[in-house]
Scaffold this active site. Structure first.
Site, PDB file in Angstrom:
ATOM      1  N   ARG A 318       0.828  -1.201   0.000  1.00 28.38           N
ATOM      2  CA  ARG A 318       0.000   0.000   0.000  1.00 28.38           C
ATOM      3  C   ARG A 318       0.869   1.261   0.000  1.00 28.38           C
ATOM      4  NH1 ARG A 318      -5.563   1.457   0.561  1.00 28.38           N
ATOM      5  NH2 ARG A 318      -6.169  -0.710   0.410  1.00 28.38           N
ATOM      6  N   GLU A 726      -9.839   5.594   7.097  1.00 26.97           N
ATOM      7  CA  GLU A 726      -8.405   5.879   7.099  1.00 26.97           C
ATOM      8  C   GLU A 726      -7.982   7.158   6.379  1.00 26.97           C
ATOM      9  OE1 GLU A 726      -8.007   1.837   5.501  1.00 26.97           O
ATOM     10  OE2 GLU A 726      -6.216   1.710   6.742  1.00 26.97           O
TER      11      GLU A 726
HETATM   12  N1  MTE Z   1     -12.138   4.912  14.406  1.00 29.05           N
HETATM   13  C1  MTE Z   1     -12.188   4.613  15.721  1.00 29.05           C
HETATM   14  N2  MTE Z   1     -12.931   5.391  16.528  1.00 29.05           N
HETATM   15  N3  MTE Z   1     -11.491   3.567  16.239  1.00 29.05           N
HETATM   16  C2  MTE Z   1     -10.713   2.760  15.448  1.00 29.05           C
HETATM   17  O1  MTE Z   1     -10.103   1.804  15.928  1.00 29.05           O
HETATM   18  N4  MTE Z   1      -9.873   2.313  13.163  1.00 29.05           N
HETATM   19  C3  MTE Z   1      -9.578   2.884  11.848  1.00 29.05           C
HETATM   20  C4  MTE Z   1     -10.809   3.564  11.269  1.00 29.05           C
HETATM   21  N5  MTE Z   1     -11.405   4.446  12.241  1.00 29.05           N
HETATM   22  C5  MTE Z   1     -10.644   3.054  14.040  1.00 29.05           C
HETATM   23  C6  MTE Z   1     -11.408   4.142  13.570  1.00 29.05           C
HETATM   24  C7  MTE Z   1      -9.089   1.908  10.891  1.00 29.05           C
HETATM   25  S1  MTE Z   1      -7.472   1.488  10.923  1.00 29.05           S
HETATM   26  C8  MTE Z   1      -9.897   1.370   9.930  1.00 29.05           C
HETATM   27  S2  MTE Z   1      -9.294   0.327   8.748  1.00 29.05           S
HETATM   28  C9  MTE Z   1     -11.331   1.660   9.882  1.00 29.05           C
HETATM   29  O2  MTE Z   1     -11.753   2.541  10.919  1.00 29.05           O
HETATM   30  C10 MTE Z   1     -12.096   0.350   9.983  1.00 29.05           C
HETATM   31  O3  MTE Z   1     -13.450   0.504  10.030  1.00 29.05           O
HETATM   32  P1  MTE Z   1     -14.370   0.759   8.744  1.00 29.05           P
HETATM   33  O4  MTE Z   1     -13.886  -0.148   7.670  1.00 29.05           O
HETATM   34  O5  MTE Z   1     -15.707   0.401   9.237  1.00 29.05           O
HETATM   35  O6  MTE Z   1     -14.203   2.191   8.398  1.00 29.05           O
HETATM   36 MO1  MOS Z   2      -7.063  -0.426   9.342  1.00 31.22          MO
HETATM   37  S1  MOS Z   2      -5.062  -0.133   9.462  1.00 31.22           S
HETATM   38  O1  MOS Z   2      -6.937  -1.188   7.768  1.00 31.22           O
HETATM   39  O2  MOS Z   2      -7.302  -1.722  10.415  1.00 31.22           O
END
Ligand code: MTE
Ligand code: MOS
Length: 793
Positions: A318, A726
């Site tokens: 990535r 992200e």
């Molecule tokens: N937001 C919160 N509050 N806590 C989290 O651990 N993880 C992030 C993001 N936002 C996270 C977060 C990461 S690394 C990812 S990949 C995505 O949320 C995963 O969730 P989604 O695919 O439902 O967006």
């Molecule tokens: Mo998020 S780093 O893809 O869990």
């Protein structure tokens, strides 16, 4: 418009809804894994951690530990009935014979209480035969210590482009990792149910893989293990891979004792045992035209993988796919490799390598703009992709025009031109304080790079009373996925939000799920939930048609009312559910979704791995104090593209949280490892909040304006939305670039602007000192000056 992305009238998606557990979060009634564990009579597990960066284990004695009151037993490799490996690459022995990093757990003590287990662990005797260790990426590069395959992304002829470019710069860009610092540390609870199923409640972003690893360590088949994740107090990628081995330890304990076993790392254990964001070492050379267009780029990216691979290959991948960020780079050659060092195994962290790739090109832009005599914001804009161009790996950049529109919008929202003039006046009047306003873009690809992962399942149940229970394969870590899924189900079934409840994520409800990662949670699981709901709704339409004496095609479901086109009569959703039951019509369905149109050849490093790109831009103003390097973030303006938002409060929260977490990585959080030759070599020095500075309220931008990009419907994604988890993290590069520009303002215009990472007040201080010193012998018009080498920040 595709059926998947089209919204009905009055949808529940798009309505600003609070997080489904918001009240529970603030009142303490929302339970986490260890809250559940604490209710029972579970045994506790405690690790014995090695005090060497690299060593052979030559002996272990447990007599003293077993005499500690409350100690039940010690778990070692001999207790593993199946495979002694915590990963999927066969390089992560759960109980090692060779210590690979300082703090590596070598065995685990089970006790009636955490205290008993802790005291037992303290008196386990282990003999070590220390071995030479590699602690920094530079050491690893020198020793040629790499792991996994190396990857090359290549288009055109970068050498020829650099040879003929009028402006060529080269440099080294180095940055370190980031601790996840989720508020809930790693936790799991294992127990047997009456029928002999091994249950594991774990804080895991990937319940299916936790299930698989627990099964293979215990020598069981997958149907003998069930993993549940109610919620996590943050995962941020840290719980994508690394909870598995810890869950397996608890499971072995349960298998051996028949008792529930609870494992919860304390903060220091979590920081010293589990992996972090990958730091990188990057060397590069770049060529620009006189107008500031990038002509060619050559780079070697070396990720600090730590002791084992886990997700490093995918993270590196990535990074290579985001080296371009939002910019057209016609000729490029970038080699990626993973170093093997004696550190925790570095892993996924929000952005998953994307931020590391973007770091390189944004650093290049920030460093080269003054050399080219072009304003950095203008230099960035000039290089944006335009319609019809492809990324270096061959994917067409669809909606390239959005980047330009978002950029214009953020400049306008931020009053960029006016404030830049005010800042220049402020700086002229203040010799010991400087302000700067910087703007940076983000383009981020959404989908897992491995096509197979882009699938999801759901199970939706409608009860006779019309109430709805949904299950899906995604996990909740605070990001609001469950809230969105409730809104999707309510929209698809045509019921109010209050009619829908959501059951915890479990592998015995929805099998073979992918990690909730790569920001794809809502896209994938939303597609599956919608699919399941539509199967039920279509069957219910048949029932309602007889009730309303119309044809099923003319039945409409909305907010709990079922109507027929052109008729005044209506029935309730609840009545239709009851009638469906009486007519023996099935009221449950399992849904499935897979992302279409992805292809990726990882050998050729070519294809279209992403369903779409998410775009955004941020403008950040900082003020730096010339005496100390201390700074404030005065104002942040963001415009970010989430498609048509499924849940605007959640999405704005994700943008704000992502930005602040990125700001933490780039400007505050300073991971330090002992690289001396003393007895602490390889030890993580920053292993608590006292030494590892996280962003908190006091570092929040004083003014913080987040706007979701308008008219952003994304065809082919659930209800026209886009992933948000992200991408906003990378908007924080605007803060780093503003600090770079402010520090440089202490010197003459055009001075080289290097800034070490993270841009802590200390590093900002050195940068501004360097800028001031350069004032003495640097010509003012750097564009006409001989090209200096930027190497070695
Ligand atoms: N937001 C919160 N509050 N806590 C989290 O651990 N993880 C992030 C993001 N936002 C996270 C977060 C990461 S690394 C990812 S990949 C995505 O949320 C995963 O969730 P989604 O695919 O439902 O967006
Ligand atoms: Mo998020 S780093 O893809 O869990």
């Amino acid at each position: 418009m595709s059926a998947l992305s089209e919204r009905p009238e009055n949808p529940v998606v798009g309505v600003p809804e609070p997080h489904e557990s918001a009240v529970g979060h603030v009142t303490g009634t929302a339970l986490y894994t260890d809250d559940i564990a604490a209710r029972g009579d579970a045994l506790s597990a405690w690790p014995v951690q090695a005090p060497h960066a690299h060593a052979l284990i030559t002996g272990m004695r447990f007599e003293k530990a077993l005499q500690v009151p409350g100690v039940v037993r010690v778990l070692t490799a001999d207790d593993v009935p199946g495979i002694n490996d915590a990963g999927v690459k066969n390089d992560e022995p759960l109980f090692p014979t060779e210590v690979m990093y300082y703090g590596h757990p070598v065995c685990w003590v089970l006790g009636e209480s955490q205290e008993a287990a802790r005291l037992g662990a303290a008196v386990v005797e282990v003999d070590y035969d220390p071995l030479p260790s590699l602690v920094t990426v530079r050491d690893a590069i020198e020793a040629e210590s790499f792991q996994g395959p190396q990857r090359l992304t290549r288009r055109g002829d970068a050498d020829a482009a650099l040879a003929s470019a009028p402006h060529v710069f080269e440099g080294v860009t180095e940055f370190s990792g980031q601790e996840h610092f989720y508020l809930e540390t790693m936790a799991s609870l294992a127990y047997y149910d009456e029928g002999g199923t091994l249950y594991v409640q774990a804080g895991t972003q990937h319940p299916s893989e936790t299930q698989e690893i627990v099964a293979h360590v215990l020598g069981l088949s997958n149907n003998e293990v069930a993993v549940q994740c109610i919620r996590m107090g943050g995962g941020f990628g840290g719980k994508e891979m690394q909870p598995h081995g810890l869950a397996a330890i608890a499971a072995i304990g349960t298998k051996l004792t028949g008792r529930p076993v609870r494992l919860r790392l304390n903060r220091t254990q979590d920081m010293t045992i589990t992996g972090k964001r990958h730091g990188f070492h990057v060397s590069w050379s770049v060529g620009f035209s006189d107008e500031g267009k990038i002509l060619g780029l050559k780079a070697t990216l070396t990720a600090d993988g730590g002791w084992s691979l886990d997700l490093s290959e995918a993270v590196l991948g990535r990074a290579l796919c985001h080296l371009d960020n939002a910019y057209w780079i016609p000729d490029i050659e970038a080699l990626g490799r993973i170093s093997k060092t004696n550190k925790t195994s570095q892993t996924a962290f929000r952005g998953f390598g994307g931020p590391q790739g973007v770091f390189v090109i944004e650093d290049i832009m920030g460093r080269c703009a003054p050399e080219l005599g072009i304003d950095p914001a203008e230099l960035r804009r000039r290089n944006f992709y335009v319609a019809g161009q492809d990324t270096p790996y061959g994917q067409p950049v669809r909606h390239a025009e959005r980047m330009h529109e978002i950029w214009d919008q953020v400049l306008e929202n931020a009053n960029f031109t006016e404030r830049s003039t005010e800042i220049a006046a402020f700086n002229a009047a203040h010799p010991h304080a400087k302000r700067a306003l910087a703007v940076t873009p983000i383009k981020f690809g959404i989908s897992f790079n491995v096509a197979a992962f882009n699938q999801a399942g759901a199970l939706v149940l409608v009860y006779k009373d019309g109430s709805v229970l949904i299950n899906h394969g995604g996990t909740e870590m605070g990001q609001g996925l469950h809230t969105k899924m409730i809104q999707v189900a309510a929209t698809a079934l045509g019921v109010p939000r209050s009619a829908v409840r959501l059951a915890p994520t479990r592998t015995d409800k929805v099998p073979n799920t992918s990690a909730t990662a790569a920001s794809t949670g809502a896209d994938l699981n939303g597609g599956a939930v919608k699919n399941a709901c539509e199967q039920i709704r279509d069957r219910m339409a048949g029932v309602a048609a007889t009730m309303l004496r119309t044809s099923p095609n003319d039945v409409r479901f909305s907010h709990g009312e079922v109507t027929a086109l052109g008729q005044h009569d209506s029935v309730t959703f609840n009545d239709v559910a009851k009638e469906a039951y009486l007519q023996r019509v099935q009221l449950s369905a399992s849904g499935y979704y897979r992302t279409e149109g992805l292809h990726w050849d990882s050998e050729a490093w070519f294809g279209s791995p992403f369903k779409y790109f998410a775009y955004g831009a941020a403008a950040t103003e900082v003020e730096v104090d010339g005496f100390t390097g201390a700074y404030r973030i005065r104002r942040v303006d963001i415009v970010h593209d989430v498609g048509d938002s499924l849940s605007p409060i959640i999405d704005i929260g994700q943008v704000e949280g992502g930005f602040v977490q990125g700001m933490g990585w780039l400007t505050l959080e300073d991971l330090r490892w002992d690289s001396s030759d003393g007895p602490g070599r390889g030890r993580l020095l920053t292993q608590a909040a006292s030494t590892y500075k996280l962003p908190s309220f006091s570092e929040m931008p004083e003014e913080f304006n987040v706007t979701l990009y308008d008219r952003a419907h994304e065809d082919g994604v659930v209800y026209g939305s886009k992933a948000v988890g992200e991408p906003p993290l990378m908007l924080a590069f605007s803060a780093r670039e503003a600090l770079r520009q402010a520090a440089a303002s202490f010197g003459p215009a055009g001075a080289t602007r290097e800034l070490a990472s993270p841009a802590t007040p200390e590093n900002v201080f050195w940068a501004l000192q360097q800028a001031a010193a350069r004032g003495v012998d640097m010509p003012n018009d750097a564009a006409t000056a001989p090209e200096p080498s930027l190497a070695g920040s």
